[in-house]
Design a protein around this motif. Structure first.
Motif, short mmCIF file in Angstrom:
data_model
loop_
_atom_site.label_atom_id
_atom_site.label_comp_id
_atom_site.label_asym_id
_atom_site.label_seq_id
_atom_site.Cartn_x
_atom_site.Cartn_y
_atom_site.Cartn_z
N LEU A 43 49.07 41.82 29.30
CA LEU A 43 49.06 42.88 30.31
C LEU A 43 47.65 43.38 30.60
CD1 LEU A 43 52.17 44.95 29.16
CD2 LEU A 43 51.99 43.56 31.23
N ILE A 44 46.81 43.43 29.56
CA ILE A 44 45.42 43.85 29.76
C ILE A 44 44.68 42.85 30.64
CG2 ILE A 44 43.20 44.21 28.61
CD1 ILE A 44 45.20 46.50 28.27
N TRP A 45 44.86 41.54 30.37
CA TRP A 45 44.24 40.51 31.23
C TRP A 45 44.73 40.66 32.66
CZ3 TRP A 45 40.80 40.08 28.07
CH2 TRP A 45 40.86 39.46 26.83
N THR A 46 46.02 40.96 32.80
CA THR A 46 46.60 41.14 34.14
C THR A 46 45.98 42.35 34.84
OG1 THR A 46 48.71 40.21 33.37
CG2 THR A 46 48.75 41.49 35.41
N ALA A 47 45.83 43.45 34.10
CA ALA A 47 45.22 44.66 34.68
C ALA A 47 43.78 44.39 35.11
CB ALA A 47 45.27 45.80 33.66
N ILE A 48 43.04 43.64 34.30
CA ILE A 48 41.66 43.30 34.65
C ILE A 48 41.63 42.44 35.90
CG2 ILE A 48 39.62 41.99 33.91
CD1 ILE A 48 40.23 42.87 31.05
N ASP A 49 42.57 41.51 35.99
CA ASP A 49 42.61 40.59 37.13
C ASP A 49 42.82 41.33 38.44
OD1 ASP A 49 42.79 38.06 38.49
OD2 ASP A 49 44.97 38.32 38.50
N ILE A 50 43.73 42.31 38.44
CA ILE A 50 44.04 43.01 39.69
C ILE A 50 43.15 44.22 39.93
CG2 ILE A 50 46.44 42.24 39.63
CD1 ILE A 50 47.26 44.95 38.62
N SER A 51 42.32 44.56 38.95
CA SER A 51 41.46 45.74 39.10
C SER A 51 40.35 45.55 40.13
CB SER A 51 40.83 46.10 37.75
OG SER A 51 39.94 45.08 37.31
N GLY A 52 40.12 44.29 40.55
CA GLY A 52 39.07 44.02 41.51
C GLY A 52 39.22 44.77 42.80
N VAL A 53 40.48 45.00 43.21
CA VAL A 53 40.75 45.73 44.45
C VAL A 53 40.16 47.13 44.38
CG1 VAL A 53 42.57 46.65 45.92
CG2 VAL A 53 42.85 44.42 44.84
N VAL A 54 40.20 47.72 43.17
CA VAL A 54 39.70 49.08 42.99
C VAL A 54 38.21 49.07 42.64
CG1 VAL A 54 39.97 51.22 41.69
CG2 VAL A 54 41.97 49.80 42.21
N ILE A 55 37.82 48.22 41.68
CA ILE A 55 36.43 48.20 41.18
C ILE A 55 35.43 47.79 42.26
CG2 ILE A 55 34.86 47.07 39.57
CD1 ILE A 55 37.14 46.96 37.57
N ASP A 56 35.78 46.73 43.01
CA ASP A 56 34.84 46.21 44.01
C ASP A 56 34.46 47.25 45.07
OD1 ASP A 56 34.88 43.86 42.64
OD2 ASP A 56 36.16 42.78 44.06
N SER A 57 35.35 48.19 45.32
CA SER A 57 35.05 49.21 46.34
C SER A 57 34.01 50.21 45.85
CB SER A 57 36.33 49.96 46.72
OG SER A 57 36.88 50.63 45.59
N PHE A 58 33.79 50.26 44.51
CA PHE A 58 32.81 51.19 43.96
C PHE A 58 31.47 50.51 43.67
CE2 PHE A 58 36.88 53.17 42.84
CZ PHE A 58 36.67 54.47 43.27
N LEU A 59 31.46 49.17 43.64
CA LEU A 59 30.21 48.47 43.35
C LEU A 59 29.31 48.46 44.58
CD1 LEU A 59 31.58 45.42 41.30
CD2 LEU A 59 30.50 47.49 40.42
N THR A 60 28.08 48.86 44.39
CA THR A 60 27.14 48.95 45.51
C THR A 60 26.29 47.70 45.67
OG1 THR A 60 25.54 50.07 44.07
CG2 THR A 60 27.03 51.46 45.36
N GLU A 61 26.22 46.89 44.63
CA GLU A 61 25.44 45.66 44.74
C GLU A 61 26.11 44.52 43.98
OE1 GLU A 61 22.19 46.03 41.15
OE2 GLU A 61 21.69 47.01 43.06
N VAL A 62 25.73 43.32 44.35
CA VAL A 62 26.32 42.13 43.74
C VAL A 62 25.85 42.01 42.29
CG1 VAL A 62 26.41 39.62 43.83
CG2 VAL A 62 26.45 40.94 45.96
N GLY A 63 26.77 41.66 41.39
CA GLY A 63 26.43 41.49 39.98
C GLY A 63 27.31 40.46 39.30
N ASN A 64 27.06 40.23 38.03
CA ASN A 64 27.83 39.24 37.27
C ASN A 64 29.29 39.65 37.09
OD1 ASN A 64 25.59 37.61 37.00
ND2 ASN A 64 25.00 38.44 35.00
N LEU A 65 29.54 40.97 37.06
CA LEU A 65 30.89 41.47 36.86
C LEU A 65 31.84 40.99 37.96
CD1 LEU A 65 32.85 43.24 35.24
CD2 LEU A 65 32.13 45.19 36.65
N GLN A 66 31.36 40.90 39.16
CA GLN A 66 32.20 40.46 40.28
C GLN A 66 32.70 39.04 40.11
OE1 GLN A 66 29.15 41.97 43.10
NE2 GLN A 66 30.89 42.45 44.42
N MET A 67 31.93 38.21 39.42
CA MET A 67 32.35 36.83 39.18
C MET A 67 33.17 36.73 37.89
SD MET A 67 32.43 33.77 40.33
CE MET A 67 31.17 33.83 41.64
#
Length: 377
Positions: A43-67
């Motif tokens: 479930l934690i891996w699943t939460a991390i997988d779908i968290s991109g919809v929320v996290i990406d909106s707060f990231l101001t620059e490209v980084g390793n986390l996005q990949m």
């Protein structure tokens, strides 16, 4: 509400439920600690997988986390497969060899080092601008779907074998939990099938279809997690696990073909002893009866008793015991002195411990339901 806001809302609710259920599974007191923790990790891996919809909106620059974040999907199915193993077998333990399951995750990250992780910001931007044509991404896309197919097949095979072992050695209601685990794996298969279709549209000219399927996937994922949460709350002891050392009858027969055949007279005597014990002692009234219990009582080794029931009588132990329970229930349904007894009372008195398992077994052996049977008398 636009599509982006709807997606974010569903994602937040799904992540919240996934984390909540993970905490519940880790903290609840149960004998199934390992399986609970493995599913919590899934479930934690699943939460991390779908968290991109929320996290990406707060990231101001490209980084390793996005990949890195979406690549955690390579840990989802291996963890789920290990969960299935631990849920089915009571003696399952994590070993160092199980670390081999993380090789795909390490591999896909390793091949991204030269042209993504190790380059500067401009290099990362250039990579993401041409992401669909990058061989690393295409390789990852192919590998993840191969991995999903392999692990789902392995999960289904393990559930099938565990269910057969249960039928040959136990006679409780836990067969329903194997059916549920099968249904849950089917639901995951449908989910990943839709995800594959979504990804195909994503790399085609039908991008809008991919966006619509993404919303559907998030809603479906929310429903799956809610379904599991409901099961976890209503059935805290979901599985009665098996001993992985148990053998299927077909394997025992295969081994015995290399040895001398059993004496026919001895088999007949054992069969008479078994039936006499079942009729006189009525062990089937114990809802937790196992083949080991009968083996100890009539002093016939489990291996021989298993062959006697499953091979000679051509019945699973589960069906063999239930046939006696159903006959006992039929007598009670016919008894005028028990006219006021409810079907629920009768099923408990007959050795069953759930209405659904009783109704299923009764209809299988008589072709009708308990209520209809009583009315026809």
């Amino acid at each position: 509400m636009n599509l982006s806001n709807l997606l974010s809302l569903v994602a937040v609710i799904t992540i919240f439920l996934a984390v909540l259920l993970s905490f519940f599974l880790v903290s609840v007191k149960t004998q199934n600690k390992l399986s609970n923790r493995l599913f919590a990790l899934f479930l934690i891996w699943t939460a991390i997988d779908i968290s991109g919809v929320v996290i990406d909106s707060f990231l101001t620059e490209v980084g390793n986390l996005q990949m890195l974040r979406p690549l955690f999907i390579f840990l989802q199915l291996p963890t789920f497969y290990l969960y299935v193993k631990s849920a089915c077998y009571s003696d399952f333990k994590l070993k160092w060899i199980h670390l081999l399951h993380i090789i795909p995750f390490l591999l896909v990250n390793t091949i991204l080092i030269p042209r993504y992780y190790a380059v500067d910001l401009l290099g990362k931007v250039d990579f993401l601008s041409n992401i669909q044509s990058m061989w690393e991404i295409q390789f990852n896309f192919i590998l993840i779907h191969i991995q999903i197919a392999v692990y789902l097949i392995l999960a289904f095979l393990n559930i099938k074998k565990a269910k057969r072992l249960y039928l040959e050695n136990y006679a409780g209601e836990s067969i329903e939990t194997f059916n549920w685990l099968f249904q849950f794996t089917v639901a995951l298969s449908i989910f990943y099938g839709i995800a594959l279709l979504k990804n195909i549209f994503k790399f085609s000219e039908y991008q809008e279809w991919s966006d619509s399927l993404t919303v559907g996937l998030f809603v479906f994922e929310l429903l799956i997690i809610s379904w599991y949460l409901l099961k976890a709350l209503t059935h805290p002891n979901l599985f009665r696990s098996l001993d992985s050392k148990l053998q299927l009858v077909e394997h025992i027969i295969s081994e015995d073909e290399q040895e001398e055949d059993n004496d026919t007279n001895e088999t007949s005597e054992e069969l008479i002893a078994l039936k006499k014990y079942m009729e006189e002692e009525q062990p089937y009234l114990n809802p937790g009866l196992t083949i080991q219990d009968i083996s100890d009582a009539i002093e016939i080794p489990v291996r021989e008793l298993s062959l006697l029931i499953n091979h000679q009588l051509n019945q699973h132990f589960y069906d063999f015991v239930n046939s006696y329970r159903i006959e006992h229930a039929k007598k009670m349904l016919k008894d005028p002195s028990k006219n006021k007894w409810t079907v629920l009372e009768i099923l408990y008195e007959s050795g069953f411990n759930s209405k659904s398992s009783f109704n299923t077994a009764f209809k299988k052996h008589t072709g009708t339901t308990p209520t209809s049977y009583r009315k026809s008398l």
